[in-house]
Design a protein around this motif. Structure first.
Motif, PDB file in Angstrom:
ATOM      1  N   GLU A 122      -5.414   1.441  -3.553  1.00 58.13           N
ATOM      2  CA  GLU A 122      -4.968   1.355  -2.132  1.00 58.13           C
ATOM      3  C   GLU A 122      -5.603  -0.174  -1.831  1.00 58.13           C
ATOM      4  O   GLU A 122      -4.760  -0.648  -1.039  1.00 58.13           O
ATOM      5  N   LYS A 152       0.986  -0.905   0.159  1.00 64.60           N
ATOM      6  CA  LYS A 152      -0.263   0.105  -0.021  1.00 64.60           C
ATOM      7  C   LYS A 152       1.152   0.914   0.213  1.00 64.60           C
ATOM      8  O   LYS A 152       0.595   2.576  -0.448  1.00 64.60           O
ATOM      9  N   GLU A 184       0.882   4.460  -2.044  1.00 61.55           N
ATOM     10  CA  GLU A 184       0.664   6.429  -1.885  1.00 61.55           C
ATOM     11  C   GLU A 184       1.883   6.656  -1.860  1.00 61.55           C
ATOM     12  O   GLU A 184       1.838   7.759  -1.863  1.00 61.55           O
TER      13      GLU A 184
END
Length: 141
Positions: free
Chosen positions: A94, A73, A77
């Motif tokens: 995500e 994730k 990000e």
């Protein structure tokens, strides 16, 4: 510096997996829930698709010296933080990473209704991810 060939290659895989999933649509939810072979094909294709997104994000993050690596994730990000992808796409991909973890590691039972819903309602996020990465790459050259 990002390797354009790697980015293009990963985008091609993402596009192929997304198109494969689009072709698996069309059956009713009850038909899907009853067909374990189709379920497995859909789940595996989703895992490959999402892993390709993660791999692409890892390559861009490392090549562009973005925020340090961490979880899958975090890789996604970092693309959002660098404004390579939009916040909406970042959040959805995500979420897809979490979905992949459920499919890959079988955390509890896979809810086939959820997989069916994602198959029919959420593939556009992967199209958008591809478009935004391609636009970013095109603007660089």
């Amino acid at each position: 510096m990002v390797d354009e060939d790697i980015v293009v290659d990963k985008l091609r895989f993402i596009n192929e997996y997304t198109n494969d999933l689009k072709q698996m649509r069309g059956m009713s939810k009850s038909e899907y829930v009853e067909d374990v072979v189709i379920q497995r094909a859909v789940e595996r294709t989703f895992m490959n698709l999402i892993q390709s997104c993660i791999d692409l994000a890892q390559h861009i993050r490392a090549s562009e010296s973005l925020s340090p690596s961490g979880t899958s994730k975090n890789e996604i990000e970092s693309l959002g933080n660098a404004e390579i992808i939009s916040r909406d796409v970042q959040e959805q991909i995500e979420e897809a990473v979490g979905f992949r973890n459920i499919l890959a590691h079988r955390y509890g039972d896979v809810n086939h209704d959820v997989v069916y819903s994602v198959l029919h309602n959420d593939l556009h996020w992967f199209d958008q991810f591809q478009q935004e990465i391609a636009q970013w790459l095109q603007q660089r050259y």
